[in-house]
Design a protein around this motif. Structure first.
Motif, PDB file in Angstrom:
ATOM      1  N   ALA A 425      -1.395   6.241   4.540  1.00  0.00           N
ATOM      2  CA  ALA A 425      -2.639   6.475   5.268  1.00  0.00           C
ATOM      3  C   ALA A 425      -3.681   7.172   4.392  1.00  0.00           C
ATOM      4  CB  ALA A 425      -2.364   7.313   6.518  1.00  0.00           C
ATOM      5  N   GLU A 426      -3.215   7.983   3.445  1.00  0.00           N
ATOM      6  CA  GLU A 426      -4.128   8.684   2.548  1.00  0.00           C
ATOM      7  C   GLU A 426      -4.408   7.904   1.268  1.00  0.00           C
ATOM      8  OE1 GLU A 426      -5.768  11.375   3.292  1.00  0.00           O
ATOM      9  OE2 GLU A 426      -4.770  11.542   5.250  1.00  0.00           O
ATOM     10  N   GLY A 427      -3.850   6.711   1.154  1.00  0.00           N
ATOM     11  CA  GLY A 427      -4.088   5.888  -0.027  1.00  0.00           C
ATOM     12  C   GLY A 427      -3.374   6.371  -1.271  1.00  0.00           C
ATOM     13  N   ILE A 428      -2.282   7.126  -1.094  1.00  0.00           N
ATOM     14  CA  ILE A 428      -1.522   7.637  -2.239  1.00  0.00           C
ATOM     15  C   ILE A 428      -0.406   6.652  -2.579  1.00  0.00           C
ATOM     16  CG2 ILE A 428      -0.087   9.525  -3.092  1.00  0.00           C
ATOM     17  CD1 ILE A 428      -1.557  11.359  -1.124  1.00  0.00           C
ATOM     18  N   LYS A 429      -0.428   6.112  -3.787  1.00  0.00           N
ATOM     19  CA  LYS A 429       0.577   5.128  -4.183  1.00  0.00           C
ATOM     20  C   LYS A 429       1.943   5.791  -4.313  1.00  0.00           C
ATOM     21  CE  LYS A 429      -2.545   1.991  -6.619  1.00  0.00           C
ATOM     22  NZ  LYS A 429      -2.843   1.319  -7.913  1.00  0.00           N
ATOM     23  N   HIS A 430       2.968   5.064  -3.916  1.00  0.00           N
ATOM     24  CA  HIS A 430       4.321   5.613  -3.982  1.00  0.00           C
ATOM     25  C   HIS A 430       5.328   4.482  -3.919  1.00  0.00           C
ATOM     26  CE1 HIS A 430       3.371   5.131   0.290  1.00  0.00           C
ATOM     27  NE2 HIS A 430       4.671   4.995   0.493  1.00  0.00           N
ATOM     28  N   VAL A 431       6.542   4.766  -4.381  1.00  0.00           N
ATOM     29  CA  VAL A 431       7.666   3.844  -4.235  1.00  0.00           C
ATOM     30  C   VAL A 431       8.836   4.636  -3.681  1.00  0.00           C
ATOM     31  CG1 VAL A 431       6.947   2.318  -6.108  1.00  0.00           C
ATOM     32  CG2 VAL A 431       8.481   4.223  -6.591  1.00  0.00           C
ATOM     33  N   ALA A 432       9.805   3.915  -3.141  1.00  0.00           N
ATOM     34  CA  ALA A 432      10.969   4.568  -2.549  1.00  0.00           C
ATOM     35  C   ALA A 432      12.238   3.877  -3.007  1.00  0.00           C
ATOM     36  CB  ALA A 432      10.876   4.554  -1.030  1.00  0.00           C
ATOM     37  N   ILE A 433      13.349   4.635  -2.994  1.00  0.00           N
ATOM     38  CA  ILE A 433      14.681   4.093  -3.283  1.00  0.00           C
ATOM     39  C   ILE A 433      15.573   4.415  -2.090  1.00  0.00           C
ATOM     40  CG2 ILE A 433      16.478   3.905  -5.046  1.00  0.00           C
ATOM     41  CD1 ILE A 433      14.851   5.756  -6.795  1.00  0.00           C
ATOM     42  N   ASP A 434      16.422   3.460  -1.725  1.00  0.00           N
ATOM     43  CA  ASP A 434      17.383   3.706  -0.654  1.00  0.00           C
ATOM     44  C   ASP A 434      18.606   2.838  -0.908  1.00  0.00           C
ATOM     45  OD1 ASP A 434      17.240   5.114   2.268  1.00  0.00           O
ATOM     46  OD2 ASP A 434      18.519   3.349   2.332  1.00  0.00           O
ATOM     47  N   ASN A 435      19.785   3.308  -0.486  1.00  0.00           N
ATOM     48  CA  ASN A 435      21.016   2.555  -0.737  1.00  0.00           C
ATOM     49  C   ASN A 435      21.569   1.888   0.514  1.00  0.00           C
ATOM     50  OD1 ASN A 435      21.897   4.785   0.612  1.00  0.00           O
ATOM     51  ND2 ASN A 435      23.397   5.434  -0.910  1.00  0.00           N
ATOM     52  N   ASP A 436      20.735   1.746   1.557  1.00  0.00           N
ATOM     53  CA  ASP A 436      21.133   1.015   2.752  1.00  0.00           C
ATOM     54  C   ASP A 436      20.493  -0.371   2.690  1.00  0.00           C
ATOM     55  OD1 ASP A 436      21.142  -0.126   5.393  1.00  0.00           O
ATOM     56  OD2 ASP A 436      21.675   1.846   6.171  1.00  0.00           O
ATOM     57  N   PRO A 437      21.285  -1.439   2.466  1.00  0.00           N
ATOM     58  CA  PRO A 437      20.697  -2.771   2.251  1.00  0.00           C
ATOM     59  C   PRO A 437      19.917  -3.295   3.449  1.00  0.00           C
ATOM     60  CG  PRO A 437      23.081  -2.918   2.499  1.00  0.00           C
ATOM     61  CD  PRO A 437      22.748  -1.468   2.386  1.00  0.00           C
ATOM     62  N   MET A 438      20.415  -3.041   4.653  1.00  0.00           N
ATOM     63  CA  MET A 438      19.708  -3.532   5.833  1.00  0.00           C
ATOM     64  C   MET A 438      18.356  -2.840   5.984  1.00  0.00           C
ATOM     65  SD  MET A 438      21.002  -3.709   9.794  1.00  0.00           S
ATOM     66  CE  MET A 438      22.393  -4.741   9.309  1.00  0.00           C
ATOM     67  N   ARG A 439      18.344  -1.522   5.771  1.00  0.00           N
ATOM     68  CA  ARG A 439      17.088  -0.776   5.880  1.00  0.00           C
ATOM     69  C   ARG A 439      16.082  -1.245   4.833  1.00  0.00           C
ATOM     70  NH1 ARG A 439      18.503   4.903   5.127  1.00  0.00           N
ATOM     71  NH2 ARG A 439      19.087   4.862   7.327  1.00  0.00           N
ATOM     72  N   VAL A 440      16.565  -1.449   3.602  1.00  0.00           N
ATOM     73  CA  VAL A 440      15.666  -1.902   2.541  1.00  0.00           C
ATOM     74  C   VAL A 440      15.119  -3.286   2.861  1.00  0.00           C
ATOM     75  CG1 VAL A 440      15.532  -2.527   0.102  1.00  0.00           C
ATOM     76  CG2 VAL A 440      16.782  -0.481   0.787  1.00  0.00           C
ATOM     77  N   GLN A 441      15.978  -4.153   3.366  1.00  0.00           N
ATOM     78  CA  GLN A 441      15.547  -5.512   3.701  1.00  0.00           C
ATOM     79  C   GLN A 441      14.448  -5.486   4.765  1.00  0.00           C
ATOM     80  OE1 GLN A 441      18.742  -8.046   4.914  1.00  0.00           O
ATOM     81  NE2 GLN A 441      17.422  -9.742   5.474  1.00  0.00           N
ATOM     82  N   GLU A 442      14.652  -4.690   5.813  1.00  0.00           N
ATOM     83  CA  GLU A 442      13.655  -4.609   6.877  1.00  0.00           C
ATOM     84  C   GLU A 442      12.363  -3.978   6.360  1.00  0.00           C
ATOM     85  OE1 GLU A 442      13.757  -5.723   9.988  1.00  0.00           O
ATOM     86  OE2 GLU A 442      15.716  -6.629   9.633  1.00  0.00           O
ATOM     87  N   ALA A 443      12.497  -2.950   5.531  1.00  0.00           N
ATOM     88  CA  ALA A 443      11.314  -2.263   5.017  1.00  0.00           C
ATOM     89  C   ALA A 443      10.491  -3.168   4.100  1.00  0.00           C
ATOM     90  CB  ALA A 443      11.733  -0.991   4.276  1.00  0.00           C
ATOM     91  N   VAL A 444      11.180  -3.918   3.227  1.00  0.00           N
ATOM     92  CA  VAL A 444      10.479  -4.836   2.334  1.00  0.00           C
ATOM     93  C   VAL A 444       9.775  -5.921   3.138  1.00  0.00           C
ATOM     94  CG1 VAL A 444      10.797  -6.575   0.538  1.00  0.00           C
ATOM     95  CG2 VAL A 444      11.968  -4.381   0.359  1.00  0.00           C
ATOM     96  N   ALA A 445      10.446  -6.432   4.165  1.00  0.00           N
ATOM     97  CA  ALA A 445       9.825  -7.440   5.022  1.00  0.00           C
ATOM     98  C   ALA A 445       8.583  -6.882   5.712  1.00  0.00           C
ATOM     99  CB  ALA A 445      10.825  -7.927   6.070  1.00  0.00           C
ATOM    100  N   GLY A 446       8.585  -5.573   5.986  1.00  0.00           N
ATOM    101  CA  GLY A 446       7.433  -4.942   6.618  1.00  0.00           C
ATOM    102  C   GLY A 446       6.353  -4.518   5.647  1.00  0.00           C
ATOM    103  N   GLY A 447       6.540  -4.808   4.366  1.00  0.00           N
ATOM    104  CA  GLY A 447       5.501  -4.526   3.380  1.00  0.00           C
ATOM    105  C   GLY A 447       5.677  -3.233   2.615  1.00  0.00           C
ATOM    106  N   ALA A 448       6.760  -2.495   2.859  1.00  0.00           N
ATOM    107  CA  ALA A 448       6.978  -1.237   2.140  1.00  0.00           C
ATOM    108  C   ALA A 448       7.492  -1.515   0.729  1.00  0.00           C
ATOM    109  CB  ALA A 448       7.973  -0.358   2.897  1.00  0.00           C
ATOM    110  N   LYS A 449       7.127  -0.671  -0.209  1.00  0.00           N
ATOM    111  CA  LYS A 449       7.581  -0.831  -1.592  1.00  0.00           C
ATOM    112  C   LYS A 449       8.846  -0.008  -1.771  1.00  0.00           C
ATOM    113  CE  LYS A 449       5.825  -1.251  -6.275  1.00  0.00           C
ATOM    114  NZ  LYS A 449       4.662  -1.078  -7.164  1.00  0.00           N
ATOM    115  N   VAL A 450       9.979  -0.626  -1.440  1.00  0.00           N
ATOM    116  CA  VAL A 450      11.269   0.047  -1.465  1.00  0.00           C
ATOM    117  C   VAL A 450      12.229  -0.767  -2.318  1.00  0.00           C
ATOM    118  CG1 VAL A 450      13.088   1.089  -0.072  1.00  0.00           C
ATOM    119  CG2 VAL A 450      10.826   0.771   0.903  1.00  0.00           C
ATOM    120  N   TYR A 451      13.051  -0.084  -3.111  1.00  0.00           N
ATOM    121  CA  TYR A 451      14.056  -0.745  -3.926  1.00  0.00           C
ATOM    122  C   TYR A 451      15.444  -0.277  -3.502  1.00  0.00           C
ATOM    123  CZ  TYR A 451      10.261  -2.142  -7.006  1.00  0.00           C
ATOM    124  OH  TYR A 451       9.113  -2.684  -7.511  1.00  0.00           O
ATOM    125  N   PHE A 452      16.381  -1.195  -3.560  1.00  0.00           N
ATOM    126  CA  PHE A 452      17.774  -0.852  -3.277  1.00  0.00           C
ATOM    127  C   PHE A 452      18.383  -0.236  -4.525  1.00  0.00           C
ATOM    128  CE2 PHE A 452      22.278  -1.885  -3.543  1.00  0.00           C
ATOM    129  CZ  PHE A 452      22.738  -1.374  -2.336  1.00  0.00           C
TER     130      PHE A 452
END
Length: 654
Positions: A425-452
């Motif tokens: 919301a503040e326009g601050i670029k960021h990336v995320a890491i998570d080790n839950d494959p289902m969560r990452v899959q849903e987040a990526v589909a929703g446009g979040a920049k997340v890596y497994f």
């Protein structure tokens, strides 16, 4: 059997010592492996009589190297690079072949031998160049991508050379056109199959494997995919490295790319070391001594032709002169496939042993020089490009360099997602890491920049830019896992501000010692939020509330540590060592501490803190050393349960 084991053991010992010594004097590890190979080879110690026995195992290092490189080059990126691959790459290979073949015909009087020599000299070293570019973080730059594009075309071009040399040696030269066309069709077919498998099968496979949360299974599957892809292309007459690259490229757009790269890195580096030792074993010291002038002359001619040619073609294609020079200088050497062509030509009697020895000497010497050249690439390019305005380095557009995100979120659960939404919301670029494959899959589909990936692994943290990130948030409430992650981050980034979420303050000190800049315990922050609402409803000005809350945070929740335990408090023995309790100790008439001042009592030896004294229903928190304890005082202590119990006995009995 024992002799083979002893030879490998001695080779390993020499490699360990040399790598340590070379790294101490700031020299690349590749030089150490080449030196170890020379020492273990037939001309020195003779521990390894036939280096070809280890060639297949060593080649697996190149396969894994190209697989990890493919992870960095998705299909859209490769399509965008086609101008470099088929333009710059084809021009370099074809023109170099023509020039070197002309020189070979003049010196050797044999067209087939001249072709073998020209093919060996025209190709560069994929293994050495890509390894050095990766270690210096240049694969993502424009000059790095140009270099990789040329190497990819060279890997493709080696196939017709391997087919043509036996045919021209008299094994049916009239069928050369048919054989080349057939090889081209087979190559197109296997590439199509690999791309289809990579698009439809591999994502499903790794999604299912990731759900099992088993590191061993993930590693095994990664190795299997890389080796199967390499074996499939090898079966159809292409290089194993090309197949592994295609498999990696198919997975390059997946959310598993960083985890895959981290898993194969240990195997890749060990096998690459073995590959370079086998290269060193092929060097004939006799040839180096007696043919040194020819080796140097050939190396100089090869380097001048390739550097001049690549630089000229790149400039003609509109590339910046510094990028053109950088790519050209990086590709001056002879490559590992050159050894294959020389060996093949020698087996068919096309090359004399003397010529083969000279070419092997050129290959080993040029590959040994490459790490040093790439280390000094910036001043070399500044000198060659005559760029006085920027003598400090090579030209790079801002978009060429991999940019570290302003914020990195480790853990993309509910808390991590909330942090991400506010940053977005503040326009601050960021990336995320998570080790839950289902969560990452849903987040990526929703446009979040997340890596497994596993954020406690240094390779994955490095892949997402943790070494340069100024702000890192560890949002999962597993203190042990957070401590591991903190240690890995601090090993590569001492300046980052790291916020760590914790369930409570039981591991506060351990988290801070591991490198946390600020620890945010859920229970204490919930208490502060509750306090702020209570005080606001009670009429306290909002400015005073915010000041008080900020004061507590700056003091690391100093007045909030410790609590009075109850009947439902978790008294698990392991947990008791992490909690900090509050305990009230009434002082009866004959208590040992009665009449003694605060200064007289050595609290530091008791591992407890004196929080307050309650006297005549008045709580005294501003304690001075001169205050004496009196009968019926209530002493409020804070500390670990065992320490509090011991302090109570001490106050009562001495």
């Amino acid at each position: 059997m024992y002799g083979t084991f002893a030879s490998l053991l001695m080779l390993l010992a020499v490699a360990v010592v040399l790598v340590w010594a070379f790294r101490r004097i700031k020299l690349p590890a590749i030089l150490a492996y080449l030196t170890a190979g020379v020492i273990a080879g037939p001309d020195v110690m003779g521990w390894i009589a036939d280096p070809n026995e280890y060639h297949l195992i060593a080649e697996l290092g190149i396969v894994l190297l190209l697989f990890s490189l493919g992870l960095e080059f998705s299909l859209p990126k490769m399509l965008a690079m086609r101008r470099w691959v088929f333009g710059l790459g084809s021009a370099q290979v074809l023109v170099s072949l023509a020039l070197f073949m002309g020189l070979g015909l003049w010196l050797l009087d044999s067209s087939t031998a001249a072709l073998a020599v020209a093919g060996a000299l025209a190709l560069s070293s994929t293994a050495v160049v890509i390894k050095q570019l990766s270690e210096s973080s240049q694969t993502a730059t424009r000059r790095g991508q140009m270099t990789v594009a040329v190497l990819l075309f060279q890997d493709i071009a080696v196939v017709p050379l391997l087919i043509a040399i036996p045919l021209l040696a008299g094994q049916g030269s009239e069928n050369i056109v048919y054989s080349l066309l057939f090889a081209l069709l087979k190559g197109a077919a296997v590439i199509t199959v690999l791309m289809l498998i990579g698009k439809w099968v591999l994502p499903f496979l790794f999604r299912e494997i990731a759900r099992q949360r088993t590191d061993e299974l993930f590693v095994l599957a990664t190795l299997l995919v890389a080796l199967v892809a390499g074996g499939l292309t090898h079966l159809f007459g292409l290089s194993m490295a090309l197949g592994a690259f295609l498999a990696g490229m198919m997975l390059g757009e997946s959310k598993y790319k960083h985890q895959l790269e981290a898993d194969i890195r240990p195997f890749r580096d060990i096998l690459m070391g073995l590959f370079f030792t086998t290269v060193g074993m092929q060097l004939s010291l006799h040839a180096v001594v007696f043919e040194f002038h020819w080796i140097v002359a050939t190396l100089v001619v090869m380097a001048l032709v390739k550097i001049t040619l690549i630089q000229a073609v790149a400039r003609a294609m509109g590339e910046h002169r510094r990028d053109a020079w950088a790519s050209a200088v990086s590709l001056f050497q002879m490559g590992e496939f050159g050894f294959v062509l020389v060996s093949l030509a020698a087996s068919y009697g096309l090359l004399e042993p003397r010529i083969s020895s000279i070419l092997i000497g050129v290959g080993v010497l040029s590959m040994a020089m490459t790490p040093l050249v790439i280390q000094k690439l910036q001043p070399l390019v500044a000198f060659l490009a005559h760029d006085e305005a920027d003598s400090s380095g090579i030209h790079t557009d801002p978009s060429d360099e991999p940019q570290a995100p302003p914020a990195l979120i480790c853990g993309f659960g509910r808390v991590g997602q909330t942090v991400s939404r506010f940053l977005e919301a503040e326009g601050i670029k960021h990336v995320a890491i998570d080790n839950d494959p289902m969560r990452v899959q849903e987040a990526v589909a929703g446009g979040a920049k997340v890596y497994f990936g596993d954020s406690a692994k240094r390779d994955i943290l490095r892949a997402v830019g943790a070494q340069h990130a100024p702000l890192i948030i560890i949002s999962y409430a597993d203190d042990n896992y957070a401590i591991k992650t903190l240690k890995e981050i601090r090993a590569m980034n001492e300046d980052a501000f790291i916020l760590v979420r914790s369930r409570d303050d039981s591991r506060l000190t351990a988290l801070q010692d591991a490198g946390a800049s600020q620890v945010v315990p859920d229970t204490l922050e919930a208490s502060l939020m509750l306090i702020s609402h209570v005080l606001n409803r009670s009429g306290v000005p909002i400015r005073r509330i915010l000041t008080r809350l900020e004061q507590e945070r700056r003091n690391h929740y100093g007045d909030m540590h410790g609590f009075f335990p109850g009947s439902h408090t978790d008294m698990d023995p392991e947990r008791l060592e992490k909690l900090q309790f509050l305990h009230a100790v009434p002082l009866p008439q004959h208590a040992w501490a009665v009449g003694k001042s605060v200064e007289d009592l050595d609290w530091s030896q008791r591992n407890v803190e004196l929080k307050a004294i309650r006297r005549d229903d008045v709580e005294v928190t501003d304690l001075t050393d001169q205050i004496e304890l009196a009968v019926d005082d209530v002493v409020l202590l804070s500390g670990k349960p065992a320490a509090v119990e011991a302090a109570e006995r001490w106050l009562l009995e001495g």
